[in-house]
Write a protein that holds these residues in place. Structure first.
Motif, short mmCIF file in Angstrom:
data_model
loop_
_atom_site.label_atom_id
_atom_site.label_comp_id
_atom_site.label_asym_id
_atom_site.label_seq_id
_atom_site.Cartn_x
_atom_site.Cartn_y
_atom_site.Cartn_z
N ALA A 3 0.82 -1.21 0.00
CA ALA A 3 0.00 0.00 0.00
C ALA A 3 0.86 1.27 0.00
CB ALA A 3 -0.92 -0.01 1.22
N PHE A 4 1.99 1.22 0.69
CA PHE A 4 2.82 2.42 0.82
C PHE A 4 3.24 3.00 -0.54
CE2 PHE A 4 5.22 4.70 4.19
CZ PHE A 4 4.29 4.55 5.20
N PRO A 5 3.79 2.19 -1.44
CA PRO A 5 4.17 2.75 -2.75
C PRO A 5 2.96 3.30 -3.50
CG PRO A 5 5.16 0.60 -2.45
CD PRO A 5 4.21 0.79 -1.31
N LEU A 6 1.79 2.70 -3.32
CA LEU A 6 0.60 3.21 -4.00
C LEU A 6 0.23 4.59 -3.45
CD1 LEU A 6 -1.51 -0.06 -4.28
CD2 LEU A 6 -0.17 1.07 -6.07
N LEU A 7 0.40 4.75 -2.12
CA LEU A 7 0.15 6.07 -1.52
C LEU A 7 1.14 7.10 -2.07
CD1 LEU A 7 -0.51 5.23 2.25
CD2 LEU A 7 -2.13 6.14 0.58
N PHE A 8 2.40 6.69 -2.17
CA PHE A 8 3.42 7.60 -2.71
C PHE A 8 3.06 7.97 -4.15
CE2 PHE A 8 7.56 8.03 -0.30
CZ PHE A 8 6.99 7.78 0.93
N LEU A 9 2.65 6.96 -4.90
CA LEU A 9 2.30 7.20 -6.31
C LEU A 9 1.12 8.16 -6.39
CD1 LEU A 9 3.17 6.22 -9.14
CD2 LEU A 9 1.39 4.49 -9.00
N ALA A 10 0.13 7.96 -5.52
CA ALA A 10 -1.05 8.82 -5.54
C ALA A 10 -0.67 10.26 -5.19
CB ALA A 10 -2.10 8.29 -4.55
N ALA A 11 0.17 10.42 -4.16
CA ALA A 11 0.58 11.77 -3.74
C ALA A 11 1.37 12.44 -4.86
CB ALA A 11 1.40 11.70 -2.47
N TYR A 12 2.25 11.67 -5.48
CA TYR A 12 3.09 12.24 -6.54
C TYR A 12 2.24 12.57 -7.77
CZ TYR A 12 6.83 12.83 -9.91
OH TYR A 12 7.65 13.34 -10.87
#
Lengths: 128, 450
Positions: free
Chosen positions: B298-307
């Motif tokens: 989930a963490f990379p997906l959150l990063f991707l969403a924020a970016y």
């Protein structure tokens, strides 16, 4: 890891006294007796391997620390970094006593045999 | 259980940043961000090929060969230790070698010097023997760097979730399995094709190495961080790789925070979620491991969403470019923030657990040897001073942020052409970077719970 010292019951007092004399002598030699040794003692009651009070104990480097343990079940405890061990009998008490010479945050965990990671019972923070 | 290997090794955690220092770092981050913006309002500070200093070192070839041979020897020694040595993690070279010396120490060296994995990679050196037999199939374009993305995720899982990562035999098997896969990839598609797109560590160390001042590809010196603004747009899969890498670095620290622990407890107490976890744990993972695996994904997906949100905002405020194009242009400018956090987070571990190589050098297999007379060396935990960690960490995090903001502004000038658009575009990017830096500082200010 390093050598382990097991401190239980009355032996702890002898070691504690010897250590406090050593620490006092060392501080005299180093700081010319300017730094007063503070003694910090904690009474920690464990129920089911968990502390009833504070999760983190805070002391300052150079303090003489006394941890008095009480537990509802027998438990072997290990203070990492300082490599001190003690066994608390069921409904009994045990004491860990040492000079906080090493700053950092150290877990105190239940000592069990075999591999695996165990969540710490509590943490000791030695502030510089 | 974050880095049980890594941190369990040291037996000592860093003291969390004191509140005043955390606040000072946060304040400095914001003030310096505006200083950089002001700098770019008036002029265009140079950051290009002009700032490069070509190196001509006559001895490099010879030193390179020796270093490559040493890397191969260490790789084989660690593998042999894992397979045949004593299975106590403290007494077997492979555990310290992989998790401390290589993954932490070598990453530090790449970030501070340059991409040293490219010349030293023992997998590539060993493959040299097979290279002539390679059929060199054309690498499918649609695969892009997705193999590296998948492999890096597996590696991150092994580092952060895998229970047996400290068991020398299992670790050796994993290293050998990965190596075999890398050799197969190089064999099928040719050495360079696989190293550039499938070999996760060539990409990871390559990205860290772009931060370093030494350009090992061209043999030149450049200002720190300049390598991250060199290339134009990177492919989308590369964006995902970078964000995955950044997210796992942050996740590593987040796993050790009390917030993570309370979230984990809350999930276990929630009926619906715990049922889901139970189903996942039927796959062979423990419940803790199942939960960490979900969080790690989930963490990379959150990063991707924020970016993606920041990229969308950059396009929205400037009215030029596409979200994908902007995302592919700016992603590397985030790397200095991750490098600074990584250095801060792991410095104490490296100088304490790294000392294990001293006794292990004399007894790599844990057989009781004493080749160099250092087998009895005891790790000195006092070497990691809290003051060095506190002031060093805050200085590094703020410095990393400054470099990142500077790079992003340089890229913006290149991407958007006009100074006005470039400055406008950097409002959302700056917000993202400040948030990211604050997250790093917040984690460093949390008491570590192992």
């Amino acid at each position: 890891m390093a050598t382990t010292t097991t401190i239980t019951g009355s032996a702890s007092r002898a070691i504690a006294i010897r250590r406090s004399v050593l620490v006092a002598a060392a501080s005299l030699a180093l700081a010319g007796g300017a730094a007063a040794q503070a003694e910090k003692s904690f009474d920690i009651a464990l129920a089911g391997g968990k502390p009833l009070g504070e999760q983190t104990l805070r002391v300052t480097k150079g303090d003489k620390v006394v941890l008095r343990w009480k537990s509802d079940r027998p438990i072997a405890l290990h203070l990492h970094g300082y490599d001190l061990e003690t066994s608390v009998p069921a409904q009994g008490t045990a004491t860990m006593s040492f000079a906080a010479s090493l700053p950092g945050r150290f877990p105190i965990s239940e000592h069990t045999h075999g591999p695996g990671h165990h969540r710490a019972v509590l943490y000791l923070e030695v502030l510089p | 259980m974050a880095s049980a290997a890594a941190h369990g090794f040291g037996q000592r955690f860093d003291l969390p940043l004191p509140l005043w220092l955390w606040v000072t770092g946060a304040g400095a981050t914001i003030v310096l961000s505006f200083v950089i913006v002001a700098l770019f309002v008036r002029e265009t500070p140079p950051l290009d090929a002009a700032a490069r200093l070509p190196l001509r070192l006559s001895g490099v070839r010879w030193i390179g060969s020796v270093a490559r041979a040493a890397a191969v020897a260490l790789f084989l020694l660690a593998l042999v230790a894992g397979f045949f040595g004593a299975q106590d993690p403290y007494r077997n070279l492979i555990v310290t070698m992989v998790w401390v010396v290589w993954w932490v120490g070598f990453a530090f060296a790449c970030a501070l010097i340059g991409d040293l994995w490219r010349p030293l990679n023992p997998l590539a050196t060993l493959f040299g023997w097979l290279e002539r037999l390679s059929p060199r199939l054309p690498y499918p374009a649609w695969l892009a760097v997705w193999p590296a993305v998948v492999l890096f995720f597996c590696f991150a899982w092994a580092e952060l979730v895998w229970r047996d990562k400290d068991v020398p035999l299992y670790l050796a098997r994993a290293v050998l399995a990965y190596s075999a896969l890398a050799w197969a990839g190089m064999f099928l598609f040719g050495r360079e094709a696989w190293l550039e797109r499938g070999e996760a560590f060539s990409l990871a160390f390559g990205i860290l190495g772009r931060f370093g001042p030494l350009d090992t590809r061209a043999g030149a010196l450049r200002p720190p961080g300049a390598g991250l603004a060199e290339s134009a747009r990177v492919p989308f899969s590369f964006v995902v790789f970078v964000l995955l890498m950044l997210a796992t670095v942050t996740f590593d620290g987040f796993l050790e925070t009390p917030l993570h622990q309370s979230l984990a407890t809350a999930v276990q107490e929630s009926r619906a979620l715990s049922r889901l976890l139970f189903q996942l744990s039927e796959l062979g993972l423990g419940e803790d491991a199942a939960m960490s695996t979900v969080a790690l994904a989930a963490f990379p997906l959150l990063f991707l969403a924020a970016y993606w949100l920041a990229s969308w905002a950059m396009v929205a405020v400037t009215g030029s470019g596409t979200v994908l194009g902007v995302a592919c242009a700016f992603v590397l400018t985030l790397v200095p923030i991750a490098v600074a956090y990584h250095l801060s987070h792991y410095f104490s571990l490296l100088v304490t657990a790294g000392q294990f190589v001293i006794p292990l050098a004399s007894d790599p297999f844990g057989y009781g040897w004493n080749l160099f007379g250092t087998a009895g060396y005891k790790v000195d935990l006092a070497i990691a001073s809290p003051y060095v960690f506190w002031y060093g960490a805050v200085t590094l995090v703020v410095l990393g942020h400054v470099i990142a903001v500077y790079l992003a502004h340089s890229v913006a000038l290149r991407e958007f052409g006009s100074r006005r658009l470039a400055l406008m575009s950097q409002v959302p990017m700056l917000a993202l970077m400040v948030g990211y830096t604050m997250l790093s500082l917040w984690i460093l200010a949390q008491p570590i719970v192992g």
